[in-house]
Design an enzyme around this catalytic site. Structure first.
Site, PDB file in Angstrom:
ATOM      1  N   ARG A 229       0.698  -1.117   0.156  1.00  0.00           N
ATOM      2  CA  ARG A 229      -0.089  -0.095  -0.078  1.00  0.00           C
ATOM      3  C   ARG A 229       0.951   1.314  -0.163  1.00  0.00           C
ATOM      4  O   ARG A 229       0.562   2.300  -0.483  1.00  0.00           O
ATOM      5  CB  ARG A 229      -0.917  -0.081   1.193  1.00  0.00           C
TER       6      ARG A 229
ATOM      7  N   GLU B 213     -18.222   4.229  -0.361  1.00  0.00           N
ATOM      8  CA  GLU B 213     -17.679   3.668  -1.557  1.00  0.00           C
ATOM      9  C   GLU B 213     -18.333   3.567  -2.806  1.00  0.00           C
ATOM     10  O   GLU B 213     -17.741   3.584  -3.972  1.00  0.00           O
ATOM     11  CB  GLU B 213     -17.361   2.342  -0.925  1.00  0.00           C
TER      12      GLU B 213
ATOM     13  N   ARG C 196      -1.947  -4.372   3.751  1.00  0.00           N
ATOM     14  CA  ARG C 196      -1.267  -3.616   5.048  1.00  0.00           C
ATOM     15  C   ARG C 196       0.050  -3.808   5.504  1.00  0.00           C
ATOM     16  O   ARG C 196       0.755  -2.922   5.833  1.00  0.00           O
ATOM     17  CB  ARG C 196      -2.322  -3.565   6.060  1.00  0.00           C
TER      18      ARG C 196
END
Length: 310
Positions: free
Chosen positions: A6, A55, A164
């Site tokens: 990320r 979203e 992550r």
């Protein structure tokens, strides 16, 4: 050095903008976590649109921006950026073949302590099932940079799956990867290990352990899950005669299913599958969860030994 995939997002978008690519980023109130904040801080705040925790709206905004000539990237966590917004991705983006890049972060169990509600394990199957959508799953930071550059250069919808957790480097910085290509990272003769994402490093570690026991494993990074590089995978299966597929995703509908389909049609061989077996994740540290759910290098070694024992 370990870096999260990320971490490539915001800085790569800034680099693309600096090169004259008309990129815009649309986020769902997660600019720090997705790192699109770095895109704004690099001087492109006017190209970052924060839609709030919405979203579905985020995808529609990105679609609108794409119709105006922009290369639109969408953020959020994978569980929301694909699951909550699936209808909009399907009927607004893919149906019209718009130049939108769905590039969420925090996919898979590597989300860790956030738990099963946030550990998206169905996203590859959701995105791969959509007409016009391509699916890229980078193994490390450098591959994520390459995937984002490739997505920007590829007309139409592209899904880039990022995580992550910080992971070891597999590729050198600046590497360029191709759509529809898989990469043989280690040559072998006894078994083929096909992996994507965080499982690539685990597959390489497994190959080292297997080599110490006299088993030669070929390791392939299926960076492009869709389109899949059938030629490279089939050629390896013909050489080794056995295939293990490893993915940080459900065993239903992901990389394993794509590889199995290719081999059934072109060169059937005995196979084993490493992935989440029809269950949700749970809270824990990344390394703990990989071991708990049988996704780590030790699980890959066991799968190989089951194949080579026959």
């Amino acid at each position: 050095m370990k870096r999260a995939t990320r971490a490539a997002y915001g800085v790569t978008l800034a680099e693309l903008a600096g090169q004259g690519v008309p990129v815009v980023a649309v986020d769902a109130d997660l600019t720090g976590s997705t790192t699109t904040k770095k895109f704004a801080e690099a001087g492109y705040a006017d190209r970052l649109f924060n839609c709030g925790i919405a979203e579905q709206n985020m995808i529609d905004v990105a679609a609108g921006l794409a119709t105006c000539g922009n290369v639109a990237f969408t953020g959020s966590f994978a569980v929301f950026g694909t699951g909550r917004a699936y209808d909009q991705i399907r009927n607004t983006v893919c149906y019209s073949n718009l130049n939108v890049k769905v590039a969420p972060t925090h996919a898979g169990v590597s989300v860790g302590p956030d738990g099963g509600s946030h550990q998206m394990l169905e996203d590859i199957s959701l995105m791969a099932g959509l007409p016009n959508m391509r699916v890229l799953v980078p193994a490390d930071y450098a591959a994520a940079c390459a995937a984002l550059r490739l997505a920007a250069a590829t007309p139409g919808p592209v899904y880039v799956r990022m995580g992550r957790a910080s992971v070891p480097a597999v590729y050198a910085d600046g590497v360029e990867l191709e759509l529809g290509r898989a990469y043989v990272l280690r040559q072998g003769t006894d078994v083929t290990i096909v992996a994507c994402g965080v499982e690539v490093e685990q597959a390489l570690a497994a190959a080292e352990e297997l080599a110490a026991e006299g088993i030669s494993a070929e390791v392939i990074d299926a960076f492009s899950v869709k389109p899949l590089d059938r030629e490279t995978i089939v050629a390896s299966a013909k050489k080794t005669g056995r295939v293990v597929v490893a993915e940080e995703h459900s065993v239903h509908g992901g990389l394993g299913a794509a590889v199995a389909q290719a081999l059934v049609e072109e060169h059937p061989v005995p196979m084993q599958f490493i992935g989440m077996n029809d269950r949700f994740g749970k809270s824990g540290e990344f390394e703990e969860l990989m071991a708990y759910f049988g996704l780590d290098s030790k699980a890959i070694v066991k799968a190989v030994k089951r194949l080579t024992a026959n």
